[in-house]
Design a protein around this motif. Structure first.
Motif, PDB file in Angstrom:
ATOM      1  N   GLY A 169       0.767  -1.234   0.000  1.00 49.22           N
ATOM      2  CA  GLY A 169       0.000   0.000   0.000  1.00 49.22           C
ATOM      3  C   GLY A 169       0.798   1.285   0.000  1.00 49.22           C
ATOM      4  N   LEU A 170       2.012   1.266  -0.516  1.00 43.12           N
ATOM      5  CA  LEU A 170       2.884   2.442  -0.438  1.00 43.12           C
ATOM      6  C   LEU A 170       2.257   3.663  -1.114  1.00 43.12           C
ATOM      7  CD1 LEU A 170       6.422   0.975  -1.226  1.00 43.12           C
ATOM      8  CD2 LEU A 170       5.394   1.382   1.013  1.00 43.12           C
ATOM      9  N   LEU A 171       2.551   4.829  -0.558  1.00 44.38           N
ATOM     10  CA  LEU A 171       2.121   6.094  -1.145  1.00 44.38           C
ATOM     11  C   LEU A 171       3.077   6.483  -2.267  1.00 44.38           C
ATOM     12  CD1 LEU A 171       1.473   7.932   2.236  1.00 44.38           C
ATOM     13  CD2 LEU A 171      -0.217   6.750   0.808  1.00 44.38           C
ATOM     14  N   ASP A 172       2.640   7.392  -3.116  1.00 42.94           N
ATOM     15  CA  ASP A 172       3.454   7.792  -4.272  1.00 42.94           C
ATOM     16  C   ASP A 172       4.824   8.313  -3.865  1.00 42.94           C
ATOM     17  OD1 ASP A 172       1.405   7.067  -5.944  1.00 42.94           O
ATOM     18  OD2 ASP A 172       0.669   9.110  -6.288  1.00 42.94           O
ATOM     19  N   GLU A 173       4.878   9.151  -2.821  1.00 43.53           N
ATOM     20  CA  GLU A 173       6.168   9.713  -2.414  1.00 43.53           C
ATOM     21  C   GLU A 173       7.085   8.635  -1.835  1.00 43.53           C
ATOM     22  OE1 GLU A 173       6.206  12.444   0.938  1.00 43.53           O
ATOM     23  OE2 GLU A 173       4.265  11.674   1.626  1.00 43.53           O
ATOM     24  N   GLU A 174       6.494   7.598  -1.245  1.00 41.59           N
ATOM     25  CA  GLU A 174       7.291   6.490  -0.718  1.00 41.59           C
ATOM     26  C   GLU A 174       7.888   5.682  -1.870  1.00 41.59           C
ATOM     27  OE1 GLU A 174       5.365   5.317   3.472  1.00 41.59           O
ATOM     28  OE2 GLU A 174       4.017   4.925   1.787  1.00 41.59           O
ATOM     29  N   VAL A 175       7.078   5.428  -2.880  1.00 40.29           N
ATOM     30  CA  VAL A 175       7.554   4.722  -4.067  1.00 40.29           C
ATOM     31  C   VAL A 175       8.692   5.495  -4.713  1.00 40.29           C
ATOM     32  CG1 VAL A 175       6.935   4.018  -6.416  1.00 40.29           C
ATOM     33  CG2 VAL A 175       5.378   3.529  -4.520  1.00 40.29           C
ATOM     34  N   LEU A 191      10.847   7.673  -3.422  1.00 34.98           N
ATOM     35  CA  LEU A 191      12.109   7.659  -2.671  1.00 34.98           C
ATOM     36  C   LEU A 191      12.788   6.298  -2.750  1.00 34.98           C
ATOM     37  CD1 LEU A 191      14.022   9.239  -0.754  1.00 34.98           C
ATOM     38  CD2 LEU A 191      12.855   8.092   1.111  1.00 34.98           C
ATOM     39  N   LEU A 192      12.034   5.222  -2.588  1.00 32.92           N
ATOM     40  CA  LEU A 192      12.624   3.884  -2.661  1.00 32.92           C
ATOM     41  C   LEU A 192      13.206   3.631  -4.041  1.00 32.92           C
ATOM     42  CD1 LEU A 192       9.950   1.840  -0.665  1.00 32.92           C
ATOM     43  CD2 LEU A 192      12.207   2.577   0.128  1.00 32.92           C
ATOM     44  N   GLY A 193      12.569   4.169  -5.063  1.00 31.14           N
ATOM     45  CA  GLY A 193      13.109   4.049  -6.409  1.00 31.14           C
ATOM     46  C   GLY A 193      14.391   4.837  -6.580  1.00 31.14           C
ATOM     47  N   GLN A 194      14.424   6.060  -6.076  1.00 35.25           N
ATOM     48  CA  GLN A 194      15.624   6.890  -6.159  1.00 35.25           C
ATOM     49  C   GLN A 194      16.814   6.209  -5.497  1.00 35.25           C
ATOM     50  OE1 GLN A 194      14.849  10.708  -4.394  1.00 35.25           O
ATOM     51  NE2 GLN A 194      13.417  11.358  -5.999  1.00 35.25           N
ATOM     52  N   CYS A 195      16.559   5.543  -4.394  1.00 36.18           N
ATOM     53  CA  CYS A 195      17.636   4.880  -3.642  1.00 36.18           C
ATOM     54  C   CYS A 195      17.916   3.463  -4.148  1.00 36.18           C
ATOM     55  CB  CYS A 195      17.280   4.843  -2.155  1.00 36.18           C
ATOM     56  SG  CYS A 195      17.131   6.471  -1.393  1.00 36.18           S
ATOM     57  N   VAL A 206      -2.105  -4.204  -1.604  1.00 30.22           N
ATOM     58  CA  VAL A 206      -0.980  -4.939  -2.188  1.00 30.22           C
ATOM     59  C   VAL A 206       0.196  -4.012  -2.434  1.00 30.22           C
ATOM     60  CG1 VAL A 206      -2.516  -6.613  -3.259  1.00 30.22           C
ATOM     61  CG2 VAL A 206      -1.792  -4.595  -4.558  1.00 30.22           C
ATOM     62  N   CYS A 207       1.336  -4.617  -2.686  1.00 36.08           N
ATOM     63  CA  CYS A 207       2.535  -3.866  -3.034  1.00 36.08           C
ATOM     64  C   CYS A 207       2.418  -3.344  -4.469  1.00 36.08           C
ATOM     65  CB  CYS A 207       3.765  -4.764  -2.906  1.00 36.08           C
ATOM     66  SG  CYS A 207       5.313  -3.990  -3.410  1.00 36.08           S
ATOM     67  N   PRO A 208       2.692  -2.050  -4.701  1.00 34.08           N
ATOM     68  CA  PRO A 208       2.603  -1.490  -6.057  1.00 34.08           C
ATOM     69  C   PRO A 208       3.819  -1.857  -6.907  1.00 34.08           C
ATOM     70  CG  PRO A 208       3.260   0.223  -4.530  1.00 34.08           C
ATOM     71  CD  PRO A 208       3.005  -1.018  -3.703  1.00 34.08           C
ATOM     72  N   VAL A 209       3.852  -3.072  -7.370  1.00 30.00           N
ATOM     73  CA  VAL A 209       5.035  -3.637  -8.012  1.00 30.00           C
ATOM     74  C   VAL A 209       5.493  -2.829  -9.218  1.00 30.00           C
ATOM     75  CG1 VAL A 209       5.889  -5.642  -9.298  1.00 30.00           C
ATOM     76  CG2 VAL A 209       4.623  -5.979  -7.173  1.00 30.00           C
ATOM     77  N   SER A 210       4.601  -2.614 -10.178  1.00 29.90           N
ATOM     78  CA  SER A 210       5.022  -1.935 -11.409  1.00 29.90           C
ATOM     79  C   SER A 210       5.407  -0.488 -11.157  1.00 29.90           C
ATOM     80  CB  SER A 210       3.928  -2.031 -12.473  1.00 29.90           C
ATOM     81  OG  SER A 210       2.694  -1.538 -11.982  1.00 29.90           O
ATOM     82  N   GLY A 259      12.520   2.699 -10.152  1.00 25.32           N
ATOM     83  CA  GLY A 259      13.923   2.306 -10.066  1.00 25.32           C
ATOM     84  C   GLY A 259      14.270   1.384  -8.929  1.00 25.32           C
ATOM     85  N   ALA A 260      13.283   0.926  -8.168  1.00 28.67           N
ATOM     86  CA  ALA A 260      13.552  -0.010  -7.071  1.00 28.67           C
ATOM     87  C   ALA A 260      13.901  -1.385  -7.617  1.00 28.67           C
ATOM     88  CB  ALA A 260      12.344  -0.097  -6.146  1.00 28.67           C
ATOM     89  N   GLN A 261      14.592  -2.179  -6.797  1.00 24.49           N
ATOM     90  CA  GLN A 261      14.993  -3.534  -7.187  1.00 24.49           C
ATOM     91  C   GLN A 261      13.947  -4.502  -6.640  1.00 24.49           C
ATOM     92  OE1 GLN A 261      18.071  -3.687  -9.015  1.00 24.49           O
ATOM     93  NE2 GLN A 261      17.029  -5.536  -9.654  1.00 24.49           N
ATOM     94  N   VAL A 262      12.905  -4.752  -7.426  1.00 24.88           N
ATOM     95  CA  VAL A 262      11.756  -5.517  -6.946  1.00 24.88           C
ATOM     96  C   VAL A 262      11.978  -7.009  -7.159  1.00 24.88           C
ATOM     97  CG1 VAL A 262       9.262  -5.801  -7.076  1.00 24.88           C
ATOM     98  CG2 VAL A 262      10.275  -3.553  -7.507  1.00 24.88           C
ATOM     99  N   THR A 263      11.658  -7.787  -6.129  1.00 25.72           N
ATOM    100  CA  THR A 263      11.815  -9.242  -6.177  1.00 25.72           C
ATOM    101  C   THR A 263      10.538  -9.914  -5.680  1.00 25.72           C
ATOM    102  OG1 THR A 263      12.640  -9.564  -3.910  1.00 25.72           O
ATOM    103  CG2 THR A 263      14.235  -8.865  -5.574  1.00 25.72           C
TER     104      THR A 263
END
Length: 485
Positions: A296-302, A304-308, A326-330, A336-340
């Motif tokens: 359920g991450l918020l847009d700003e959370e997505v 930042l995690l992508g930037q890092c 659910v987790c916003p996978v796409s 830019g996050a490393q999704v597994t």
């Protein structure tokens, strides 16, 4: 030119390398010397270069890199099927008070052979639930001993309990069983942190590199999603200590060069950005870091995690999906996050069948986005191979079938009714296959499973002893209240 000698040639219909180009080699062959891949190509090409002491002709089959599970919990395997929507499950009484060192050894043996049966050559295992059981080093040591014996690979997650969101009663205490006698003692955050460092120093990189240790801290950036079983709250006066402890955890992980593994749910990152500040939050994510769940991450959370380029261990089948979304996978992938893809361990209602989780991730994303193009089959396979290896900071040695990498290989038998006909192997693997379709598993050049049979483990003995340890641990516990049927 005279052929070189190698130890093993593995010949299959297709080799799905999972390299940077997602290359697929038809009529493929993999040459292995000791623990390393020395050649990959078409059978005719590789045979011109190498003669082998042993050759495996696996026609009708497809070779993948050994699968990588980025998140699970040791212990869950011996309390399978004990879960009640109202009462929960007996993790705390079993893990902290009714489990012997032998119990932890047998749980690890069972988990290791289960993972190998399903083609998972590298797994992540927190020693216990949340928190990890690190009041004594013996539990991690027994887990490591069992994995070493089976011959697979693991990243062992150890760390202190969360001082603010405690999943176990305060004051913390644990029971050590020795020679049938129980000794119940209080333990502290500092003791667990000291034990964690000792485990890292003694076992990270052990068993010829097959064992790695990760620093597991329950909630690095806080937990904001309300847990229905463990009520908690943060006070503004807690923030300086929260920051100090999180920074200490980051420093220890960096000191030993190990992965920092934690949990995150909706609001965790937002809270850190607001209360810790953006600079401190980014510093905490500056280094190999992986968050489990991320529901359920918020847009700003997505963002930042992508930037890092943070690692994310998606759990597609869990009650958190009901609680928080659910987790916003796409979205994370695009950021830019490393999704597994991960299993979260073999309970309360899952197994270590990592292949079976791929379709669940896809379906969740289809439902969330309204598009079947939000995540593609080849990407799903990368999320349990090379992308998963990157998230664990292990991609230099595993995750793809390439010359110079460790010979970790999973071979799927496609000569089965439910996999026939096959016009797209990625599609079939993502939506039709399951872990029981695995025929052969190789780790560091050693064949651990062939023809669906274990080569060096008496699995009947493992099952018998695991059942026995499970029964003993449930003595004195009203375990029937956890049965929901």
């Amino acid at each position: 030119m005279e052929n070189k000698f190698c130890d093993l040639l593995v010949c299959v219909d297709d080799v799905m390398t999972m390299d940077s180009n997602d290359s697929v080699i038809h009529d493929g062959c993999i040459a292995i010397t000791n623990d390393t891949i020395v050649s990959v190509g078409e059978v005719s090409e590789v045979r011109e270069l190498y003669s082998a002491k042993k050759e495996m002709n696996l026609r009708g089959m497809v070779a993948l890199p050994g699968l990588v599970d980025t998140y699970g919990h040791a212990g869950h395997g011996l309390i399978k099927s004990l879960y009640h929507p109202e009462h929960g499950w007996p993790t705390n009484p079993v893990y902290f008070h009714n489990s012997t060192p032998q119990w932890w050894y047998m749980e690890s043996m069972l988990a290791s052979v289960e993972r190998i049966r399903f083609g998972v050559t590298t797994g992540y295992s927190v020693i216990g639930a949340t928190p990890a059981r690190t009041d004594n080093v013996i539990y991690a040591e027994k887990n490591i001993e069992a994995v070493s014996k089976v011959g697979s690979k693991t990243v062992v997650g150890v760390g202190p309990p969360d001082p603010f969101v405690s999943h176990v009663p305060i004051p913390w205490d644990g029971t050590l069983w020795e020679d049938g006698e129980a000794s119940r003692q209080l333990f502290t955050y500092e003791q667990c942190l000291s034990n964690t460092e000792n485990i890292i120093k003694n076992y990270h990189g052990s068993s010829d590199g097959r064992i790695e240790v990760s620093l597991h801290y329950p909630y690095l950036l806080s937990r904001q999603a309300v847990h229905p079983k463990f009520p908690y709250y943060y006070d503004s006066k807690d923030i300086p200590e929260m920051i100090a402890k999180a920074q200490q955890i980051r420093e220890i992980a960096d000191k030993y060069g190990v992965l920092l593994h934690s949990h995150a749910f909706v609001g965790s990152v937002e809270y850190a950005l607001k209360e810790f500040g953006e600079e401190i939050t980014k510093d905490l994510l500056d280094g190999p870091t992986l968050f489990a769940h991320c529901n359920g991450l918020l847009d700003e959370e997505v963002e930042l995690l992508g930037q890092c380029e943070t690692g994310i261990a998606v759990v597609p089948f869990t009650h958190e999906n009901l609680w928080y979304g659910v987790c916003p996978v796409s979205d994370l992938l695009q950021a830019g996050a490393q999704v597994t893809v991960s299993t979260d361990g073999s309970a309360p209602y899952t197994s270590y069948d990592l292949i079976g989780e791929l379709s669940r991730v896809a379906w969740s994303e289809w439902h969330r986005t309204g598009s079947q193009e939000s995540v593609l089959p080849t990407k799903l396979l990368r999320m349990v191979t090379i992308d998963a290896a990157k998230a664990l900071n292990m991609d230099e040695s595993i995750g793809s079938i390439e010359v110079g990498k460790k010979a970790d290989i999973t071979v799927i038998d496609f000569e089965k009714p439910h996999l026939t006909p096959c016009y797209s192997a990625p599609w079939m693997l993502s939506f039709y296959a399951n872990g029981n379709d695995v025929d052969t598993v190789i780790v560091d050049g050693n064949v651990l499973l062939h023809g669906g049979e274990y080569t060096d483990v008496d699995v009947e003995e493992v099952i018998r002893d695991a059942k026995n340890e499970s029964r003993k641990a449930l003595e004195g516990i009203d375990y029937k209240k956890y049965i929901f049927s």
